[in-house]
Enzyme design. Sequence first.
Site, PDB file in Angstrom:
ATOM      1  N   LYS A  31       0.827  -1.215   0.000  1.00 42.86           N
ATOM      2  CA  LYS A  31       0.000   0.000   0.000  1.00 42.86           C
ATOM      3  C   LYS A  31       0.859   1.262   0.000  1.00 42.86           C
ATOM      4  O   LYS A  31       0.505   2.246  -0.637  1.00 42.86           O
ATOM      5  CB  LYS A  31      -0.958   0.009   1.201  1.00 42.86           C
ATOM      6  CG  LYS A  31      -2.062  -1.016   1.058  1.00 42.86           C
ATOM      7  CD  LYS A  31      -3.213  -0.727   2.008  1.00 42.86           C
ATOM      8  CE  LYS A  31      -4.353  -1.716   1.770  1.00 42.86           C
ATOM      9  NZ  LYS A  31      -5.424  -1.607   2.747  1.00 42.86           N
ATOM     10  N   LYS A  43      -4.614 -10.873  -5.944  1.00 43.98           N
ATOM     11  CA  LYS A  43      -5.784 -11.036  -5.072  1.00 43.98           C
ATOM     12  C   LYS A  43      -6.950 -10.167  -5.547  1.00 43.98           C
ATOM     13  O   LYS A  43      -6.721  -9.023  -5.962  1.00 43.98           O
ATOM     14  CB  LYS A  43      -5.341 -10.595  -3.669  1.00 43.98           C
ATOM     15  CG  LYS A  43      -6.328 -10.781  -2.584  1.00 43.98           C
ATOM     16  CD  LYS A  43      -5.811 -10.144  -1.294  1.00 43.98           C
ATOM     17  CE  LYS A  43      -5.977  -8.635  -1.305  1.00 43.98           C
ATOM     18  NZ  LYS A  43      -5.873  -7.981  -0.008  1.00 43.98           N
ATOM     19  N   LYS A 103     -11.006  -4.716  -3.201  1.00 46.55           N
ATOM     20  CA  LYS A 103     -12.032  -3.664  -3.283  1.00 46.55           C
ATOM     21  C   LYS A 103     -11.537  -2.516  -4.145  1.00 46.55           C
ATOM     22  O   LYS A 103     -12.309  -1.772  -4.714  1.00 46.55           O
ATOM     23  CB  LYS A 103     -12.309  -3.092  -1.887  1.00 46.55           C
ATOM     24  CG  LYS A 103     -12.856  -4.052  -0.884  1.00 46.55           C
ATOM     25  CD  LYS A 103     -13.034  -3.339   0.457  1.00 46.55           C
ATOM     26  CE  LYS A 103     -12.933  -4.289   1.619  1.00 46.55           C
ATOM     27  NZ  LYS A 103     -11.883  -3.967   2.583  1.00 46.55           N
TER      28      LYS A 103
END
Length: 337
Positions: free
Chosen positions: A118, A201, A204
């Site tokens: 991130k 993966k 969202k």
Amino acid sequence: MATPAPSKKVILSGIQPTNRLTLGNYLGAIKNWVKLQKDFHCHYMAVDLHAYTVRQDPEALRNNTYTAIAIYIASGIDLEHCTLFVQSHIPQHAQLAWLLNCNGYMGELSRMTQYKDKSSKAGANIPVGLFTYPLLMAADILLYDTHLVPVGDDQKQHVELTRDLAQRMNGLYGDDTFVVPEPYIPPVAARVMDLLSPTNKMSKSAVNENGSIFLTDSPTDIEKKFKRAETDSGKEIRHDRQNKPGVSNLIDIQAAITGESIAAIEARYDGKMYGHLKVETAEIVKQELGPIQKHAQELLADKTELDRILKQGAEKARAKAEVTLRRVHERIGFIMS
Ligand code: TYM
């Protein structure tokens, strides 16, 4: 003294109400929460404090939080068995997180895969919260004397850090300061993959939304997304994550929803084409999500009732969290109020 061990063991888990929840959240987390709820004391929450590690539009955050709670209930979370709440309603999460901030190490936090991932996308100014986030997650878990944390594969590292912290502080303040939790990773669909790039993966916040099935997607969108799902140049419908990640992902999704074994699914598709697998996986997902979507819409139409449910959940959760926090304060040497 730690609270006496309850007759049933304790479970806690949560999902960040960022954007819309995905099929990955459902199969990796929510569906297992429902399966486990009768055998454990369960605590399930929408982790809005975690969501705030990334800038959120206030209206969208509010809506996403209500929607997450509605989806939990619509998926079968039973309020008789579970304490359902929103993280920010319990101030003790942030309070314990501070104490864990004083016991966690820069080195161990720098090794967190999710932080590396991130932060590499966050640009020049990386919020400190993104770095210390696993300590807030540890506080969530430790506050409720949790034994088992049902999560997808990507959160395992954070639960392991929580274990390290609990053991470290138990070494300093006594063995019964914290219960040392275990991760519970589902046997299938612990990592649902992106439909368009099945080595990543499902998320969202995927750059291309066509790779993610959102729990609020229409039946037409679900069909379209599965039809476009990336497979491989072969023909055989066989589970082989290494060489056939796209096909294996579709098989996993079916197995997680229907409970059928991987071998039985492979046998059912013997001699069939990828097109069959895609269309039928879409059908199974639509059948699973349809009633959940309908029920969630009904719940969302009555925010007063949702607020009542959350108030009740917060009261129960706060009472437990306060006991743990006071125990820790006392052991650290703070004067008790
Ligand atoms: P979050 O919001 O990223 O994901 C919520 C849950 O969904 C699982 N999950 C998946 N499982 C399978 N396949 C996928 N593609 C997939 N994507 C997500 C995650 O593993 C997780 O179980 N830090 C956590 C939230 C959290 C939490 C906690 C969890 C905060 N405090 C305490 C457990 C206990 C997170 O960001 O999850």
